[in-house]
Scaffold this motif. Structure first.
Motif, PDB file in Angstrom:
ATOM      1  N   ALA A   1      19.853 -32.448 -46.036  1.00 47.50           N
ATOM      2  CA  ALA A   1      20.773 -32.470 -46.325  1.00 47.50           C
ATOM      3  C   ALA A   1      21.385 -31.981 -48.388  1.00 47.50           C
ATOM      4  CB  ALA A   1      22.024 -32.721 -46.193  1.00 47.50           C
ATOM      5  N   THR A   2      22.213 -31.572 -48.531  1.00 49.21           N
ATOM      6  CA  THR A   2      22.777 -30.818 -49.630  1.00 49.21           C
ATOM      7  C   THR A   2      23.727 -32.366 -50.497  1.00 49.21           C
ATOM      8  OG1 THR A   2      24.135 -29.574 -50.053  1.00 49.21           O
ATOM      9  CG2 THR A   2      21.691 -29.104 -50.411  1.00 49.21           C
ATOM     10  N   THR A   3      24.374 -32.070 -49.647  1.00 52.58           N
ATOM     11  CA  THR A   3      25.373 -34.225 -50.214  1.00 52.58           C
ATOM     12  C   THR A   3      25.513 -35.115 -48.497  1.00 52.58           C
ATOM     13  OG1 THR A   3      27.233 -32.508 -48.725  1.00 52.58           O
ATOM     14  CG2 THR A   3      27.128 -31.739 -50.557  1.00 52.58           C
ATOM     15  N   LEU A   4      25.913 -35.905 -49.115  1.00 52.22           N
ATOM     16  CA  LEU A   4      26.124 -36.809 -48.514  1.00 52.22           C
ATOM     17  C   LEU A   4      27.030 -37.387 -47.539  1.00 52.22           C
ATOM     18  CD1 LEU A   4      24.766 -39.899 -47.720  1.00 52.22           C
ATOM     19  CD2 LEU A   4      27.329 -40.836 -48.809  1.00 52.22           C
ATOM     20  N   ALA A   5      28.302 -35.888 -47.399  1.00 55.14           N
ATOM     21  CA  ALA A   5      29.339 -35.426 -46.370  1.00 55.14           C
ATOM     22  C   ALA A   5      28.598 -34.732 -45.134  1.00 55.14           C
ATOM     23  CB  ALA A   5      30.009 -34.803 -46.970  1.00 55.14           C
ATOM     24  N   VAL A   6      27.482 -33.941 -45.220  1.00 55.93           N
ATOM     25  CA  VAL A   6      26.868 -33.397 -44.593  1.00 55.93           C
ATOM     26  C   VAL A   6      25.840 -33.916 -43.872  1.00 55.93           C
ATOM     27  CG1 VAL A   6      25.250 -31.090 -44.066  1.00 55.93           C
ATOM     28  CG2 VAL A   6      26.829 -30.936 -45.917  1.00 55.93           C
ATOM     29  N   ALA A   7      24.922 -34.627 -44.619  1.00 57.35           N
ATOM     30  CA  ALA A   7      24.438 -36.065 -43.709  1.00 57.35           C
ATOM     31  C   ALA A   7      25.066 -36.643 -42.573  1.00 57.35           C
ATOM     32  CB  ALA A   7      23.173 -36.935 -44.768  1.00 57.35           C
ATOM     33  N   ALA A   8      25.782 -37.006 -42.886  1.00 60.93           N
ATOM     34  CA  ALA A   8      26.917 -37.911 -42.394  1.00 60.93           C
ATOM     35  C   ALA A   8      27.526 -37.350 -41.780  1.00 60.93           C
ATOM     36  CB  ALA A   8      27.949 -38.480 -43.083  1.00 60.93           C
ATOM     37  N   ASP A   9      27.562 -36.096 -41.558  1.00 60.47           N
ATOM     38  CA  ASP A   9      28.559 -35.383 -40.301  1.00 60.47           C
ATOM     39  C   ASP A   9      27.384 -34.908 -38.648  1.00 60.47           C
ATOM     40  OD1 ASP A   9      31.281 -34.688 -41.196  1.00 60.47           O
ATOM     41  OD2 ASP A   9      31.068 -32.837 -42.351  1.00 60.47           O
ATOM     42  N   ALA A  10      25.414 -34.964 -39.286  1.00 66.02           N
ATOM     43  CA  ALA A  10      24.711 -34.506 -38.940  1.00 66.02           C
ATOM     44  C   ALA A  10      25.148 -35.307 -37.753  1.00 66.02           C
ATOM     45  CB  ALA A  10      23.778 -33.819 -40.064  1.00 66.02           C
ATOM     46  N   VAL A  11      24.990 -37.153 -38.153  1.00 70.04           N
ATOM     47  CA  VAL A  11      24.759 -37.600 -37.149  1.00 70.04           C
ATOM     48  C   VAL A  11      26.402 -38.532 -36.867  1.00 70.04           C
ATOM     49  CG1 VAL A  11      22.154 -38.718 -38.274  1.00 70.04           C
ATOM     50  CG2 VAL A  11      24.703 -39.160 -39.055  1.00 70.04           C
ATOM     51  N   VAL A  12      27.158 -38.212 -36.796  1.00 69.94           N
ATOM     52  CA  VAL A  12      28.528 -38.984 -36.939  1.00 69.94           C
ATOM     53  C   VAL A  12      28.414 -39.836 -38.130  1.00 69.94           C
ATOM     54  CG1 VAL A  12      29.765 -40.026 -35.122  1.00 69.94           C
ATOM     55  CG2 VAL A  12      28.655 -38.390 -34.398  1.00 69.94           C
ATOM     56  N   ALA A  13      28.158 -40.905 -37.620  1.00 73.17           N
ATOM     57  CA  ALA A  13      28.359 -41.733 -39.800  1.00 73.17           C
ATOM     58  C   ALA A  13      26.978 -41.919 -39.877  1.00 73.17           C
ATOM     59  CB  ALA A  13      29.362 -42.732 -38.319  1.00 73.17           C
ATOM     60  N   LEU A  14      26.763 -42.686 -41.037  1.00 76.59           N
ATOM     61  CA  LEU A  14      25.854 -43.842 -41.360  1.00 76.59           C
ATOM     62  C   LEU A  14      25.945 -44.468 -41.301  1.00 76.59           C
ATOM     63  CD1 LEU A  14      25.063 -41.848 -44.761  1.00 76.59           C
ATOM     64  CD2 LEU A  14      23.677 -41.460 -42.721  1.00 76.59           C
ATOM     65  N   HIS A  15      25.295 -44.951 -39.857  1.00 73.12           N
ATOM     66  CA  HIS A  15      25.457 -46.991 -39.574  1.00 73.12           C
ATOM     67  C   HIS A  15      25.194 -47.899 -40.833  1.00 73.12           C
ATOM     68  CE1 HIS A  15      26.272 -50.976 -37.242  1.00 73.12           C
ATOM     69  NE2 HIS A  15      24.368 -50.796 -37.186  1.00 73.12           N
ATOM     70  N   ALA A  16      25.113 -49.012 -40.977  1.00 73.87           N
ATOM     71  CA  ALA A  16      24.406 -50.023 -41.696  1.00 73.87           C
ATOM     72  C   ALA A  16      24.229 -51.214 -41.254  1.00 73.87           C
ATOM     73  CB  ALA A  16      25.072 -50.074 -43.328  1.00 73.87           C
ATOM     74  N   THR A  17      23.964 -52.112 -41.085  1.00 74.84           N
ATOM     75  CA  THR A  17      23.423 -53.526 -40.505  1.00 74.84           C
ATOM     76  C   THR A  17      23.806 -54.260 -42.220  1.00 74.84           C
ATOM     77  OG1 THR A  17      21.033 -53.455 -40.367  1.00 74.84           O
ATOM     78  CG2 THR A  17      22.573 -53.123 -38.568  1.00 74.84           C
ATOM     79  N   ASP A  18      23.516 -53.896 -43.308  1.00 74.35           N
ATOM     80  CA  ASP A  18      24.189 -54.803 -43.970  1.00 74.35           C
ATOM     81  C   ASP A  18      23.735 -53.970 -45.372  1.00 74.35           C
ATOM     82  OD1 ASP A  18      20.812 -54.030 -45.618  1.00 74.35           O
ATOM     83  OD2 ASP A  18      20.315 -55.138 -44.066  1.00 74.35           O
ATOM     84  N   ALA A  19      23.784 -54.038 -46.641  1.00 74.57           N
ATOM     85  CA  ALA A  19      24.483 -52.860 -47.898  1.00 74.57           C
ATOM     86  C   ALA A  19      23.446 -51.714 -48.485  1.00 74.57           C
ATOM     87  CB  ALA A  19      24.736 -53.897 -48.906  1.00 74.57           C
ATOM     88  N   ALA A  20      22.293 -52.210 -47.828  1.00 75.58           N
ATOM     89  CA  ALA A  20      20.868 -51.704 -48.279  1.00 75.58           C
ATOM     90  C   ALA A  20      20.764 -50.293 -47.256  1.00 75.58           C
ATOM     91  CB  ALA A  20      20.221 -52.085 -48.607  1.00 75.58           C
ATOM     92  N   THR A  21      21.041 -50.707 -45.760  1.00 74.74           N
ATOM     93  CA  THR A  21      21.259 -49.406 -45.185  1.00 74.74           C
ATOM     94  C   THR A  21      21.113 -48.009 -45.182  1.00 74.74           C
ATOM     95  OG1 THR A  21      20.798 -51.415 -43.645  1.00 74.74           O
ATOM     96  CG2 THR A  21      20.550 -49.720 -42.520  1.00 74.74           C
ATOM     97  N   VAL A  22      22.611 -48.305 -45.615  1.00 69.55           N
ATOM     98  CA  VAL A  22      23.609 -47.140 -46.168  1.00 69.55           C
ATOM     99  C   VAL A  22      22.141 -45.925 -47.296  1.00 69.55           C
ATOM    100  CG1 VAL A  22      25.117 -47.829 -47.038  1.00 69.55           C
ATOM    101  CG2 VAL A  22      25.609 -46.262 -45.884  1.00 69.55           C
ATOM    102  N   PHE A  23      22.360 -46.256 -47.802  1.00 70.99           N
ATOM    103  CA  PHE A  23      21.278 -46.053 -49.005  1.00 70.99           C
ATOM    104  C   PHE A  23      19.989 -45.923 -48.016  1.00 70.99           C
ATOM    105  CE2 PHE A  23      24.080 -48.519 -50.931  1.00 70.99           C
ATOM    106  CZ  PHE A  23      25.073 -47.679 -52.197  1.00 70.99           C
ATOM    107  N   LEU A  24      19.496 -46.478 -47.489  1.00 74.89           N
ATOM    108  CA  LEU A  24      18.494 -45.651 -47.188  1.00 74.89           C
ATOM    109  C   LEU A  24      18.456 -44.370 -45.902  1.00 74.89           C
ATOM    110  CD1 LEU A  24      16.540 -49.558 -46.619  1.00 74.89           C
ATOM    111  CD2 LEU A  24      15.662 -47.135 -48.096  1.00 74.89           C
ATOM    112  N   SER A  25      19.756 -45.237 -45.594  1.00 73.86           N
ATOM    113  CA  SER A  25      19.847 -43.504 -44.008  1.00 73.86           C
ATOM    114  C   SER A  25      20.084 -42.356 -44.858  1.00 73.86           C
ATOM    115  CB  SER A  25      21.072 -44.315 -43.749  1.00 73.86           C
ATOM    116  OG  SER A  25      21.349 -43.226 -42.538  1.00 73.86           O
ATOM    117  N   ALA A  26      20.916 -42.496 -45.984  1.00 76.99           N
ATOM    118  CA  ALA A  26      21.200 -41.092 -47.055  1.00 76.99           C
ATOM    119  C   ALA A  26      19.994 -40.693 -47.562  1.00 76.99           C
ATOM    120  CB  ALA A  26      22.531 -41.804 -48.072  1.00 76.99           C
TER     121      ALA A  26
END
Length: 84
Positions: free
Chosen positions: A43-68
């Motif tokens: 994806a080109t933006t985080l919003a597009v990436a999150a839409d592709a998976v419904v939401a970005l899940h994070a179990t700790d603070a770093a996970t959302v950055f890695l997922s993005a």
């Protein structure tokens, strides 16, 4: 005994068709594309990436950055923080 109706070509499209067989490898490929994990689908933006998976899940603070980062073509920490 009931009489069968004559063959009607217009009704042939209503018959159930056999489901295509999808291998495990094909499922993984499709999932990778759908979740934008394949390099050709980033994806080109985080919003597009999150839409592709419904939401970005994070179990700790770093996970959302890695997922993005796994789903974006280019990004930096500030851009992810701003998008969140």
């Amino acid at each position: 005994m009931t009489k069968r109706a004559p063959y009607d070509p217009a009704m042939s499209s209503l018959r159930p068709r056999p489901r295509p067989r999808i291998s495990t490898a094909e499922r993984r490929i499709r999932l990778g594309r759908r979740h934008l994990l394949a390099p050709s689908t980033h994806a080109t933006t985080l919003a597009v990436a999150a839409d592709a998976v419904v939401a970005l899940h994070a179990t700790d603070a770093a996970t959302v950055f890695l997922s993005a980062r796994a789903r974006l073509a280019e990004t930096d920490i500030a851009a992810v923080e701003h998008a969140l």
